[in-house]
Scaffold this active site. Structure first.
Site, PDB file in Angstrom:
ATOM      1  CB  VAL A   1      -0.973   0.020   1.211  1.00 60.59           C
ATOM      2  CG1 VAL A   1      -2.041  -1.060   1.057  1.00 60.59           C
ATOM      3  CG2 VAL A   1      -0.244  -0.134   2.514  1.00 60.59           C
ATOM      4  CB  SER A   2       0.429   4.593  -1.354  1.00 62.34           C
ATOM      5  OG  SER A   2       0.238   4.062  -2.647  1.00 62.34           O
ATOM      6  CB  THR A   3       0.147   6.127   3.258  1.00 60.46           C
ATOM      7  OG1 THR A   3      -1.218   5.746   3.422  1.00 60.46           O
ATOM      8  CG2 THR A   3       0.298   7.058   2.074  1.00 60.46           C
TER       9      THR A   3
END
Length: 182
Positions: free
Chosen positions: A9-11
């Site tokens: 996931v990105s964050t």
């Protein structure tokens, strides 16, 4: 032979719970960063971990690569040359040996779509920011201090002391001080 999962996931605000559900995995690697590049630490660990006969499960192509068709094909070729099978679960794509021309084409098309999606997201984000600015909305973090607070404290305190008292940087004190004098 191990079933290995790669989740991304990105964050750190996001979670990987929806990825690779109901797949029996012996080892899972989770990464929290953008897929704009394939040079990511956990991705490198995943590739280093894999051995001949292993199978790597990835939720979807965009979890591993949004940087274009060339990178997607290179990833699959690198892994299959190590005799590691790769499965992109969401797309229903499996690779276990040298890719055919059709497989390379399909992978390239899907990777290009993922890259286009990423570019569209950036474009919409820029447009939204521009519109917000035109409407006079302040962007960024709200300030911890107002120009009036800085002006009042500066009557008796130095810039450094004012900054410390307000929990802001001296540069911010200077900026707010200039704002209060205009």
């Amino acid at each position: 032979m191990a079933n290995v999962g790669y989740k991304r996931v990105s964050t750190t605000d996001q979670n990987t719970d929806r990825q690779l559900v109901d797949i029996q995995l012996d080892k899972v690697f989770e990464e929290y960063c953008s897929a704009s590049t394939i040079d990511r630490p956990v991705w490198r660990q995943t590739v280093d971990y894999l051995r001949q006969g292993d199978k790597l499960y990835i939720h979807s192509l965009d979890r591993v690569c949004r940087s274009g068709a060339g990178d997607a094909v290179a990833i699959v070729e690198q892994l299959t040359s190590k005799q590691v099978a790769v499965e992109f679960v969401k797309e229903g794509l499996s690779f276990s040996s040298e890719m055919t021309a059709t497989q390379k084409g399909m992978l390239g098309i899907l990777a290009s779509v993922a890259q286009m999606e990423r570019e569209l997201i950036k474009e919409r984000q820029r447009e939204g920011l521009e519109q917000a600015k035109l409407k006079g909305k302040k962007l960024g973090r709200p300030s911890k201090a107002t120009p009036e607070e800085v002006k009042q404290l500066r009557e008796t305190l130095s810039i450094a002391e004012t900054a410390k008292q307000l929990g802001i940087s001296p540069a911010t004190v200077n900026r707010l001080q200039r704002a209060s004098s205009t």
